[in-house]
Design an enzyme around this catalytic site. Structure first.
Site, PDB file in Angstrom:
ATOM      1  CB  CYS A 190      14.164  53.593   2.306  1.00  9.58           C
ATOM      2  SG  CYS A 190      13.701  53.030   3.949  1.00  9.58           S
ATOM      3  CB  CYS A 223      19.801  51.921  -1.147  1.00 11.15           C
ATOM      4  SG  CYS A 223      21.159  51.940   0.056  1.00 11.15           S
ATOM      5  CG  HIS A 224      15.710  50.706  -2.179  1.00  8.91           C
ATOM      6  ND1 HIS A 224      16.036  49.518  -2.807  1.00  8.91           N
ATOM      7  CD2 HIS A 224      15.913  50.503  -0.850  1.00  8.91           C
ATOM      8  CE1 HIS A 224      16.407  48.629  -1.906  1.00  8.91           C
ATOM      9  NE2 HIS A 224      16.346  49.197  -0.707  1.00  8.91           N
ATOM     10  CB  CYS A 271      16.977  47.404   4.457  1.00 12.47           C
ATOM     11  SG  CYS A 271      16.877  46.548   2.865  1.00 12.47           S
ATOM     12  CB  CYS A 281      -5.566  27.172   8.655  1.00  9.62           C
ATOM     13  SG  CYS A 281      -4.280  27.574   9.839  1.00  9.62           S
ATOM     14  NE  ARG A 337      -8.213  37.471  11.282  1.00 10.38           N
ATOM     15  CZ  ARG A 337      -9.166  37.276  12.192  1.00 10.38           C
ATOM     16  NH1 ARG A 337      -9.017  37.750  13.424  1.00 10.38           N
ATOM     17  NH2 ARG A 337     -10.252  36.621  11.888  1.00 10.38           N
ATOM     18  CB  CYS A 339      -6.243  32.481  13.426  1.00  7.22           C
ATOM     19  SG  CYS A 339      -7.180  33.402  12.190  1.00  7.22           S
TER      20      CYS A 339
END
Length: 225
Positions: free
Chosen positions: A40, A43-44, A78, A141, A182, A186
């Site tokens: 990573c 490039c970054h 990526c 929700c 999560r 739910c």
């Protein structure tokens, strides 16, 4: 609604168990991978500067394909496009680690996702999902996280559904988990269809929730009950 003890644990990097995944994500950031042999960082560069503020803007549209991507999706995009490596599986320690590491660079910065233009249909789909009654319990929700926010549900307090701490370390899981884990919990709780992690349905909902969190600071990795 977090207890003072858990707030203190979350703030203390030495006591927050989620920081174990952040550390692993930092290792993966600098590790060359895939057929391209790139990390990573290739490039970054240094994440503390190049990734600062990135998590505040996700989910976001991919400029080339127009697809809605969250941080997990961007990391995997990526991997496949630039590292020539296979995507990480959702809920894998590697993807959780890199996601937490990237989000951690925006600690304390306020959420600011774009829901205009081409992102608007995704936002509207997420809003519809949030307000639609679902499952055998026929609950939306909004009925929990708007109408009943702050009230008790068994041993916990119902939140405002502001997902600024993901991936989070939940005590009930005894591990780090993504927002989509999560959401699936739910859906299971109201006995509704559980979509796959990374599904268009949950991505649209994630965008809507991120907009609800507009102006709220990121706290990844959060600690929750």
């Amino acid at each position: 609604f977090l207890s003072e003890n858990l707030k203190a644990q979350q703030r203390d990097a030495a006591r927050n168990p989620g920081m174990l995944w952040v550390g692993e994500g930092g290792r993966l950031w600098d590790l060359p991978q895939g057929a391209a042999g790139k990390a990573c960082a290739s490039c970054h560069g240094a994440a503390r500067s190049s990734m600062r503020g990135v998590a505040t803007r996700y989910p976001a549209l991919d400029g080339k394909t127009g697809a809605l991507l969250n941080l997990e999706g961007r990391i995997n995009r990526c991997r496949t496009a630039h590292q020539k490596a296979a995507p990480y599986a959702y809920e894998s320690d590697e993807l959780l680690g890199l996601t937490a590491f990237v989000a951690r660079q925006s600690l304390g910065m306020k959420m600011n996702v774009d829901v205009g233009g081409a992102a608007a249909p995704f936002y509207r789909a997420g809003e519809a999902f949030f307000n639609r009654r679902q499952g055998q319990l026929n609950l939306s929700c909004a009925q929990c996280h708007v109408d009943k926010a702050g009230r008790r549900l068994r041993g916990d307090t119902i939140s405002h559904a502001v997902p600024t701490g993901y991936p989070v370390y939940r005590l009930e899981w005894q591990t780090l988990g993504s927002l989509h884990r999560r959401l699936r919990s739910c859906s299971f709780g109201v006995r509704a269809v559980r979509f796959a992690a990374g599904s268009p349905e949950y991505l649209a909902l994630e965008l809507y929730l991120a907009k609800r969190a507009q102006g709220v600071p990121i706290e990844t990795p959060a600690v929750r009950k």
